[in-house]
Write an enzyme that holds these catalytic residues in place. Structure first.
Site, mmCIF file in Angstrom:
data_model
loop_
_atom_site.group_PDB
_atom_site.id
_atom_site.type_symbol
_atom_site.label_atom_id
_atom_site.label_comp_id
_atom_site.label_asym_id
_atom_site.label_seq_id
_atom_site.Cartn_x
_atom_site.Cartn_y
_atom_site.Cartn_z
ATOM 1 N N SER A 60 0.836 -1.190 0.000
ATOM 2 C CA SER A 60 0.000 0.000 0.000
ATOM 3 C C SER A 60 0.877 1.249 0.000
ATOM 4 O O SER A 60 1.595 1.460 -0.963
ATOM 5 C CB SER A 60 -0.984 -0.020 1.165
ATOM 6 O OG SER A 60 -1.999 0.934 0.975
ATOM 7 N N ASP A 145 -9.460 -4.312 -5.722
ATOM 8 C CA ASP A 145 -8.969 -3.287 -4.800
ATOM 9 C C ASP A 145 -9.665 -1.955 -5.093
ATOM 10 O O ASP A 145 -9.496 -1.389 -6.171
ATOM 11 C CB ASP A 145 -7.459 -3.137 -4.968
ATOM 12 C CG ASP A 145 -6.820 -2.338 -3.850
ATOM 13 O OD1 ASP A 145 -7.513 -1.499 -3.240
ATOM 14 O OD2 ASP A 145 -5.624 -2.540 -3.594
ATOM 15 N N HIS A 177 -7.810 -4.904 -1.255
ATOM 16 C CA HIS A 177 -6.627 -4.221 -0.729
ATOM 17 C C HIS A 177 -6.088 -5.024 0.451
ATOM 18 O O HIS A 177 -6.387 -4.741 1.608
ATOM 19 C CB HIS A 177 -7.000 -2.813 -0.302
ATOM 20 C CG HIS A 177 -5.803 -1.919 -0.115
ATOM 21 N ND1 HIS A 177 -5.034 -1.477 -1.159
ATOM 22 C CD2 HIS A 177 -5.247 -1.394 1.008
ATOM 23 C CE1 HIS A 177 -4.059 -0.707 -0.697
ATOM 24 N NE2 HIS A 177 -4.170 -0.646 0.616
#
Length: 276
Positions: A60, A145, A177
């Site tokens: 991320s 995601d 995600h």
């Protein structure tokens, strides 16, 4: 697997007070990246580390840090593993989904408003500087995601491949995600190891090139391969459900867009290099 790991908490990480948390506001890809590069220099200074075999991995925001390191500090690391990382801040900040509305103001305070800061967002986006990436890259992405869209990974993979650089792309059609399925987490972990075995551990560094025809055990008994792990950033929707999925299952947690970030209990940059 014979790797040493340093988990780094750069400026902007949670758990060290508000002042530290705000130190990278509107300076992303700059001061925080330099902390990561300093972590690499620290590792390279250790006599049991092979300074020419140091990779970087992150998820991320940590994935963004991987892209930024390879694009803006192209001589620093020997490989990179980007796990659902933002590669284009212009797109990400201009297309806030409805469930981010409650975080939008805080997010813009931290990252900048795309209406006024688009030029800087482009400047710090790895996608627009992908021509600088010259080391092997592994990209992992969830097709569902909603925070870091698949197109982010699709584009960086295509851009780096155009440099004639080895790029591996692992796309999970049933993930978002992070990982919710154990079998996918295992598959991803195996992909990390296989990639590192081929492109980091399996490459004879200049230090050992004179002994290139000898068994790699020569290396394994000497200097260690090192992996620098960057923070995972989880951006959650209005339900407040929080997931901290680390790239190597040892990193801290930072929430972009929410000021209610908790400490993840990791040591700061340069404080600990653990032999594993």
């Amino acid at each position: 697997h014979g790797y040493a790991v340093l988990a780094a908490n750069n400026r902007g990480s949670s758990g060290y007070g508000k002042t530290f948390f705000h130190m990278d506001d509107k300076r992303h890809g700059e001061v925080d990246l330099q902390d990561i590069v300093y972590g690499k220099r620290y590792l390279a200074s250790l006599d049991w580390v092979d300074a020419e075999r140091i990779g970087i991995i992150g998820g991320s925001y940590g994935g963004y840090m991987v892209g930024a390191a390879l694009a803006f500090e192209p001589e620093a690391f020997d490989v990179g593993i980007n796990i659902f990382g933002v590669m284009n801040w212009v797109r990400t900040l201009s297309s806030i989904p409805p469930w981010w509305e409650s975080f939008k103001e805080a997010l813009y305070d931290e990252m900048g408003d795309p209406a006024t800061d688009a030029e800087r967002h482009r400047k710090i986006s790895p996608l627009f500087h992908a021509k600088n990436i010259r080391v092997p890259l592994l990209v992992v992405q969830g097709a569902n995601d909603p925070r870091v869209l698949q197109v982010e990974s699709d584009e960086i993979v295509a851009a780096v491949r155009s440099n004639n650089v080895p790029v591996e792309y692992v796309l999970f059609p049933d993930e978002g995600h992070g990982f919710t399925k154990r079998e996918n987490r295992i598959k991803a972990s195996n992909a990390y190891v296989a990639f590192l075995e081929q492109h980091l551990k399996g490459v004879v560094s200049r230090r050992n090139r004179a002994a290139e025809d000898r068994d790699l055990l020569l290396f394994r008994e000497g200097a260690r391969v090192v992996l620098l792990v960057v923070l995972h950033c989880a951006i959650e929707h209005e339900q407040g459900a929080r997931q901290a999925e680390s790239a190597a299952h040892v990193v801290g947690e930072r929430h972009l867009g929410s000021r209610a970030a908790d400490a993840a209990g990791q040591d700061g940059v340069g404080e600990q290099a653990e032999r594993e």
